[in-house]
Write an enzyme that holds these catalytic residues in place. Sequence first.
Site: not given
Length: 155
Positions: A20-22, A25
């Site tokens: 997951q990118s962040t 998230q």
Amino acid sequence: MNPKITPDHLARSAVVYVRQSTMSQVTGNLESQRRQYDLAGAAEAVGFASVTVIDDDLGRSGSGLMQRPGFERLVAMVCSGDVGAVYCIEASRLARNGRDWHHLIDLCALAGTLVVDPDGAYDPRLVNDRLLLGAEGNDVGIRTEPDATARHRRP
């Protein structure tokens, strides 16, 4: 079972790549994490000899601007020839920049490693699968490029 998954693939390991990118998230989208981790059970159910989950890149962008030790580990494992399939929730989630994406797909083709997502199993050595994966790779580049139309708008 998908006919593309052969006894040769099953004799090697499956790798589930979770990302997951962040951090928002990671903390706020637990359903996505659950679905990604559940892929390990799917790989076991198909009959892979072993399953490795790589989740080192949770909270790290795949844009190519930050190091991703999990992605580097994934690439090394594919290059070793010991990986029969890479499982991911969506094939385009493997990388968010075209360079990393196409490099991984090329390595999967050389090693005879499948890419598996909930939509199916893709063999990058097969022309039709390569085209489908190529479309995913092009989508990766489009999603990470700044809005091209914004650059051409008049004030």
